[in-house]
Design an enzyme around this catalytic site. Structure first.
Site, PDB file in Angstrom:
ATOM      1  N   HIS A  13       3.091   3.432   6.378  1.00  0.00           N
ATOM      2  CA  HIS A  13       2.420   2.844   7.544  1.00  0.00           C
ATOM      3  C   HIS A  13       3.408   2.014   8.339  1.00  0.00           C
ATOM      4  O   HIS A  13       4.350   1.454   7.789  1.00  0.00           O
ATOM      5  CB  HIS A  13       1.230   1.988   7.132  1.00  0.00           C
ATOM      6  N   VAL A  33       0.864  -1.195   0.000  1.00  0.00           N
ATOM      7  CA  VAL A  33       0.000   0.000   0.000  1.00  0.00           C
ATOM      8  C   VAL A  33       0.897   1.241   0.000  1.00  0.00           C
ATOM      9  O   VAL A  33       1.720   1.421   0.913  1.00  0.00           O
ATOM     10  CB  VAL A  33      -0.939   0.018   1.225  1.00  0.00           C
ATOM     11  N   HIS A  82       3.454  -1.248  10.931  1.00  0.00           N
ATOM     12  CA  HIS A  82       2.710  -2.380  11.499  1.00  0.00           C
ATOM     13  C   HIS A  82       3.125  -2.535  12.963  1.00  0.00           C
ATOM     14  O   HIS A  82       4.321  -2.469  13.279  1.00  0.00           O
ATOM     15  CB  HIS A  82       3.084  -3.686  10.793  1.00  0.00           C
TER      16      HIS A  82
HETATM   17  P1  AMP Z   1       2.383  -3.538   3.404  1.00  0.00           P
HETATM   18  O1  AMP Z   1       2.737  -4.841   2.720  1.00  0.00           O
HETATM   19  O2  AMP Z   1       3.364  -3.160   4.455  1.00  0.00           O
HETATM   20  O3  AMP Z   1       2.102  -2.447   2.418  1.00  0.00           O
HETATM   21  O4  AMP Z   1       1.066  -3.849   4.211  1.00  0.00           O
HETATM   22  C1  AMP Z   1      -0.207  -3.471   3.814  1.00  0.00           C
HETATM   23  C2  AMP Z   1      -1.149  -4.030   4.838  1.00  0.00           C
HETATM   24  O5  AMP Z   1      -2.419  -3.413   4.658  1.00  0.00           O
HETATM   25  C3  AMP Z   1      -1.366  -5.549   4.754  1.00  0.00           C
HETATM   26  O6  AMP Z   1      -1.004  -6.143   5.992  1.00  0.00           O
HETATM   27  C4  AMP Z   1      -2.862  -5.672   4.469  1.00  0.00           C
HETATM   28  O7  AMP Z   1      -3.454  -6.770   5.106  1.00  0.00           O
HETATM   29  C5  AMP Z   1      -3.395  -4.340   5.004  1.00  0.00           C
HETATM   30  N1  AMP Z   1      -4.642  -3.879   4.417  1.00  0.00           N
HETATM   31  C6  AMP Z   1      -4.958  -3.793   3.101  1.00  0.00           C
HETATM   32  N2  AMP Z   1      -6.189  -3.273   2.943  1.00  0.00           N
HETATM   33  C7  AMP Z   1      -6.660  -3.029   4.193  1.00  0.00           C
HETATM   34  C8  AMP Z   1      -7.884  -2.492   4.697  1.00  0.00           C
HETATM   35  N3  AMP Z   1      -8.885  -2.109   3.885  1.00  0.00           N
HETATM   36  N4  AMP Z   1      -8.027  -2.381   6.040  1.00  0.00           N
HETATM   37  C9  AMP Z   1      -7.050  -2.775   6.865  1.00  0.00           C
HETATM   38  N5  AMP Z   1      -5.871  -3.287   6.452  1.00  0.00           N
HETATM   39  C10 AMP Z   1      -5.685  -3.424   5.120  1.00  0.00           C
END
Ligand code: AMP
Length: 126
Positions: free
Chosen positions: A110, A106, A112
């Site tokens: 962010h 995304v 985690h």
């Molecule tokens: P990254 O790989 O660090 O970009 O992580 C993106 C994270 O966003 C993943 O752990 C997904 O499960 C999470 N994610 C994607 N869409 C949503 C959403 N609508 N609400 C909550 N988490 C999401």
């Protein structure tokens, strides 16, 4: 699919839509600088994402362009959320994926927060 952490900011990304209230999220915490919500696909008993309110693509973008107030506000929010979730005493892990090799999916910066059980050491080897 991993994305580039160096692209221009895309206002259609899913976290931008969450910030605009266009799609729901399970909010844990919100202040002037940050929004925290449960990850939709949790990888640990507690898996919360903390995002800055402003438009940053990745850690590279955030660390280079955010103001000191934005960096301080966001960092304090991450610490506050971990504390609110009861993770300080047992411990937790912070993770920020950046770009293709980091597996970032995304393109809105962010962090985690993982916790709720003992976590495996660091990263998978393959
Ligand atoms: P990254 O790989 O660090 O970009 O992580 C993106 C994270 O966003 C993943 O752990 C997904 O499960 C999470 N994610 C994607 N869409 C949503 C959403 N609508 N609400 C909550 N988490 C999401």
């Amino acid at each position: 699919m991993p994305v580039s952490g160096l692209s221009p900011y895309d206002d259609a990304n899913i976290f931008a839509r969450i910030l605009r209230g266009e799609i729901p999220s399970r909010t844990v915490y919100e202040d002037e600088w940050a929004l925290a919500f449960h990850d939709i696909n949790p990888q640990a008993p507690t898996h919360v994402l903390v995002i800055p309110k402003a438009r940053f693509v990745s850690f590279a973008d955030f660390s280079a362009r955010a103001s000191e107030a934005e960096i301080a506000g966001f960092t304090r929010a991450v610490g506050k959320v971990a504390q609110m979730l009861g993770l300080e005493e047992p411990g937790y892990r912070l993770l920020a994926n950046m770009g293709q090799d980091g597996g970032q999916e995304v393109p809105h910066f962010h962090v985690h927060i993982f916790g709720g059980r003992p976590l495996a050491r660091m990263i998978a080897t393959r």
